[in-house]
Structure formats: structure tokens, C-alpha cells
Design a protein around this motif. Structure first.
Motif, short mmCIF file in Angstrom:
data_model
loop_
_atom_site.label_atom_id
_atom_site.label_comp_id
_atom_site.label_asym_id
_atom_site.label_seq_id
_atom_site.Cartn_x
_atom_site.Cartn_y
_atom_site.Cartn_z
N GLU A 75 4.47 -0.82 9.03
CA GLU A 75 4.99 -1.09 7.68
C GLU A 75 6.51 -0.99 7.64
N GLY A 135 0.85 -1.19 0.00
CA GLY A 135 0.00 0.00 0.00
C GLY A 135 0.89 1.23 0.00
N THR A 136 0.26 2.41 -0.08
CA THR A 136 1.04 3.65 -0.14
C THR A 136 2.06 3.74 0.99
N CYS A 137 1.60 3.45 2.21
CA CYS A 137 2.51 3.62 3.34
C CYS A 137 3.56 2.51 3.37
N GLY A 138 3.21 1.34 2.87
CA GLY A 138 4.18 0.26 2.78
C GLY A 138 5.33 0.65 1.87
N CYS A 170 -3.30 -2.02 1.48
CA CYS A 170 -3.34 -1.61 2.87
C CYS A 170 -3.92 -2.70 3.75
N ILE A 171 -3.25 -3.02 4.87
CA ILE A 171 -3.86 -3.97 5.79
C ILE A 171 -4.19 -3.31 7.13
N GLY A 172 -4.08 -2.01 7.18
CA GLY A 172 -4.52 -1.28 8.36
C GLY A 172 -3.54 -1.27 9.52
N LEU A 173 -2.29 -1.51 9.22
CA LEU A 173 -1.28 -1.48 10.29
C LEU A 173 -0.14 -0.55 9.88
N CYS A 174 -0.53 0.64 9.41
CA CYS A 174 0.45 1.58 8.85
C CYS A 174 1.73 1.73 9.67
S1 FES Z 1 -1.58 1.84 3.56
FE1 FES Z 1 -0.52 0.74 5.07
S2 FES Z 1 -1.93 0.33 6.62
FE2 FES Z 1 -2.94 1.58 5.20
#
Ligand code: FES
Length: 122
Positions: free
Chosen positions: A75, A34-37, A68-72
Motif C-alpha cells: 500500500e 482500506g485501513t492500511c491504504g 482491502c485488496i490483500g496486498l497490505c
Molecule cells: S487493508 Fe490493505 S490489504 Fe488489507
């Protein structure tokens, strides 16, 4: 002419490949992209995993990515799912940790508890 050490290494990697092949079902590694990953370095983690699997000639490990798995805060996240075992999620993985996860967990079946952020159901 290969040194004894090199030959030993080749033998070991082949044995590892056989062991995993015999496990019949595929092991699975999932990288959170995901973006934050990605911001946290998931691309480097992914390429370290692919490189490590390639070096060990582990062709029967499926590597996929997820969003995204909701554990930003944790990451980059990496899930390891071995056949018949619960899903294990590692957090704050970097390239070096990723290689150790492949060596310890995927190949030898030893979970590296100190990096685990979540364990799934069996
Ligand atoms: S994008 Fe990483 S938890 Fe939401």
C-alpha cells in the motif's frame, strides 16, 4: 498576455483531453482506501491524482476507491485500467508517483514497470 510556453501547455492539455475523449471508453483509476491504504498515505495519493487530472482537464477518467485488496505491504495501491488493456496495479505509490502514473500511463499509455506489483488479464 500569455507566454508562448503557457500557450503551448494549454494546447498540449487540450490535445490530451481530445485523445482520451476519442478513446471513447473511459479510463479508470482505482485507489485502495482500506485501513492500511489510508495509513500508508492513500488519501494524499487520491488527491494528487484528482489534482493532476484536473490540471490536465482530463474529465473522462473515472476515479474510484476500493477497500482491502490483500496486498497490505504494498500500500498505497493504485490500479490503472485503460480501455481494452489489462488492469495494472502499482504499489507503494506516493503523491509524486501518482502524478507520474497519470502523465505516463493514463495519458501516454506507457506502463511504469518498476512500480508495478500486479498485472491483470487482458
Ligand atoms: S487493508 Fe490493505 S490489504 Fe488489507
Amino acid at each position: 498576455m500569455k507566454s508562448l510556453e503557457e500557450l503551448q501547455k494549454i494546447k498540449e492539455t487540450q490535445l490530451e483531453a481530445i485523445r482520451l475523449r476519442e478513446a471513447d471508453q473511459k479510463a479508470k483509476i482505482v485507489v485502495g482506501m482500506g485501513t492500511c491504504g489510508i495509513a500508508a498515505g492513500a488519501r494524499e495519493v487520491m488527491s494528487a491524482i484528482l489534482d493532476e487530472l484536473g490540471k490536465r482537464r482530463l474529465t473522462n477518467v473515472a476515479v474510484t476507491q476500493t477497500g482491502c485488496i490483500g496486498l497490505c505491504a504494498q500500500e498505497p495501491l493504485v490500479d490503472v485500467i485503460l480501455p481494452g488493456k489489462p488492469r495494472v496495479t502499482y504499489g507503494k505509490v506516493d503523491a509524486n508517483k501518482a502524478r507520474q502514473i497519470v502523465a505516463q500511463h493514463v495519458v501516454n499509455g506507457i506502463v511504469i514497470s518498476e512500480w508495478v506489483v500486479n498485472r491483470g488479464e487482458e
